[in-house]
Design an enzyme around this catalytic site. Structure first.
Site, PDB file in Angstrom:
ATOM      1  CE  LYS A 121      -3.564   2.470   2.483  1.00 40.52           C
ATOM      2  NZ  LYS A 121      -4.648   2.381   3.443  1.00 40.52           N
ATOM      3  NE  ARG A 151      -5.811   9.689   3.285  1.00 42.04           N
ATOM      4  CZ  ARG A 151      -4.534   9.961   3.041  1.00 42.04           C
ATOM      5  NH1 ARG A 151      -4.130  11.221   2.965  1.00 42.04           N
ATOM      6  NH2 ARG A 151      -3.657   8.982   2.891  1.00 42.04           N
ATOM      7  CE  LYS A 189      -3.644   8.156   6.614  1.00 45.74           C
ATOM      8  NZ  LYS A 189      -4.819   7.262   6.505  1.00 45.74           N
ATOM      9  CE  LYS A 230      -5.964   1.888  -0.563  1.00 45.41           C
ATOM     10  NZ  LYS A 230      -6.487   1.902   0.778  1.00 45.41           N
ATOM     11  CB  SER A 281     -11.389   7.275  -3.592  1.00 45.34           C
ATOM     12  OG  SER A 281     -10.197   7.728  -3.010  1.00 45.34           O
ATOM     13  CE1 TYR A 290     -14.987   3.121  -3.004  1.00 46.35           C
ATOM     14  CE2 TYR A 290     -12.986   3.501  -4.287  1.00 46.35           C
ATOM     15  CZ  TYR A 290     -13.621   3.333  -3.068  1.00 46.35           C
ATOM     16  OH  TYR A 290     -12.878   3.378  -1.917  1.00 46.35           O
TER      17      TYR A 290
HETATM   18  C1  PBG Z   1      -6.960   3.719   5.380  1.00 48.03           C
HETATM   19  C2  PBG Z   1      -7.532   3.477   4.020  1.00 48.03           C
HETATM   20  C3  PBG Z   1      -7.454   4.376   2.957  1.00 48.03           C
HETATM   21  C4  PBG Z   1      -8.098   3.768   1.884  1.00 48.03           C
HETATM   22  C5  PBG Z   1      -8.569   2.537   2.303  1.00 48.03           C
HETATM   23  N1  PBG Z   1      -8.204   2.367   3.643  1.00 48.03           N
HETATM   24  C6  PBG Z   1      -6.903   5.742   2.900  1.00 48.03           C
HETATM   25  C7  PBG Z   1      -5.595   6.021   3.481  1.00 48.03           C
HETATM   26  O1  PBG Z   1      -4.726   5.152   3.572  1.00 48.03           O
HETATM   27  O2  PBG Z   1      -5.418   7.156   3.866  1.00 48.03           O
HETATM   28  C8  PBG Z   1      -8.237   4.392   0.527  1.00 48.03           C
HETATM   29  C9  PBG Z   1      -9.193   3.784  -0.414  1.00 48.03           C
HETATM   30  C10 PBG Z   1      -9.542   4.644  -1.542  1.00 48.03           C
HETATM   31  O3  PBG Z   1      -8.935   5.712  -1.782  1.00 48.03           O
HETATM   32  O4  PBG Z   1     -10.471   4.277  -2.265  1.00 48.03           O
HETATM   33  N2  PBG Z   1      -6.801   2.621   6.179  1.00 48.03           N
END
Ligand code: PBG
Length: 330
Positions: A194, A204, A223, A254, A280, A319
């Site tokens: 990730k 978010r 992060k 991801k 997203s 999505y």
């Molecule tokens: C956080 C989490 C995130 C997403 C899924 N779980 C955002 C992040 O890491 O800040 C993002 C998924 C998306 O953007 O569709 N645990």
């Protein structure tokens, strides 16, 4: 004479169809859904057509999705501000919205596969995936909470837990917490590679976990100390090795589209199925460009999803899942 004419195999729709290498079907998809303690479903500004569902509208959404052949749903709760805290205690509350929603969905649709998110960010007041002390994200203390959270979700009836936090050692800790309580059959889908990506912003917003300007607050502003550096590919293989050895049943890359090389390297090096998350902003960017009339929504949806499958994903969180399958069956 020209012997090799690759165009021969492209000359009509039928011949193109029968030589197509990668085709998407309902079984490729996991559909991410949001649930909130609300009466009526709410729109998400940066994610057209995606809703923060009430429990009632979520059941309807699942019912419609099932008719299209979707079998698995990744559940994300939108937590009321009043229930967020610095220690994310709500995450393992057996009566939380998330746990109650798992129970409700399983009661109404026992065959449906529910994938529970394991991370603290929906529950922390600062929006990070871990506990913070002295401006640092704590690894091992966070993993303890993640284990409690996985257990609470297993007790609620979740089929798969999906740690999306990127703390070290969490797969092993969660596996042993589950097994100790008799949940040997609860699967783990690890967010293995990730990346610290700009593409999560609309998500978010959906969760209201976009934290305000954190300058001078002692809270890390991004992060990057836990999510991966997008300039690195080899490091993803290290995470892959660790997650498989710690007991992951499914591993994930991801985001998806800009990370096709990582998906492909997982395909070549993984002994377990590979999921990819079309996140997203991947969705929102396609939507936004199509709303401007700059690209065609259906074509871009199809091409982006096919590219993820072609790279080697066995499962795609998207999505678009419902729209894509509706388009296909209409
Ligand atoms: C956080 C989490 C995130 C997403 C899924 N779980 C955002 C992040 O890491 O800040 C993002 C998924 C998306 O953007 O569709 N645990």
């Amino acid at each position: 004479m020209l012997i090799h004419r690759p165009r021969r195999l492209r000359q009509s729709p039928f011949i193109r169809e029968i030589v197509t290498e990668h085709k998407l079907s309902a079984d490729d998809f996991i559909y991410p859904v949001f649930v909130k303690d609300t009466k009526a479903p709410e729109a998400i500004k940066s994610m057209p057509n995606i809703m923060r569902h009430s429990t009632h509208s979520l059941l309807k959404e699942i019912e419609e999705s099932l008719k299209l052949g979707i079998k698995a749903f990744a559940l994300f709760p939108v937590v009321d501000e009043g229930k967020k805290s610095s220690n994310a205690a709500e995450s393992y509350n057996p009566d939380s919205l998330n746990q109650k929603t798992i129970q409700l969905v399983k009661k109404n649709f026992p065959e449906v596969i529910i994938i529970g998110d394991i991370a603290l960010d929906p529950y922390t007041d600062h929006g990070h995936d871990g506990l913070i002390s002295d401006g640092k994200i704590l690894n091992d203390a966070t993993v303890e909470i993640l284990s409690k959270m996985a257990l609470a979700q297993a007790e609620a009836g979740v089929d798969i837990v999906a740690p999306s936090d990127m703390m070290d050692g969490r797969i092993k800790a969660i596996r042993s917490a589950l097994d100790n309580k008799g949940f040997q059959d609860t699967m783990i889908m690890a967010y293995t590679a990730k990346y610290a990506s700009c593409l999560y912003n609309p998500f978010r917003e959906a969760l209201d976990s976009l934290s305000d300007n954190k300058k001078n607050t002692g809270i890390p502003q991004d992060k990057k100390t836990y999510q991966m550096n997008y300039a690195n590919a080899k490091e993803a293989l290290r995470e892959l090795e660790l997650d498989i050895s710690e007991g992951a049943d499914i591993v994930m890359v991801k985001p998806a589209a800009w990370y096709g090389d990582i998906i492909k390297s997982f395909k070549e090096n993984s002994s377990v199925p590979i999921a990819a998350y079309q996140v997203s902003a991947e969705y929102s960017m396609i939507y936004a460009a199509s709303e401007q009339g700059w690209i065609d929504l259906d074509k871009a949806m199809h091409e982006s999803l096919t590219s993820i499958k072609r790279a080697g994903a066995d499962l795609i969180l998207s999505y678009f899942a419902k729209d894509f399958l509706r388009e296909k069956t209409s």
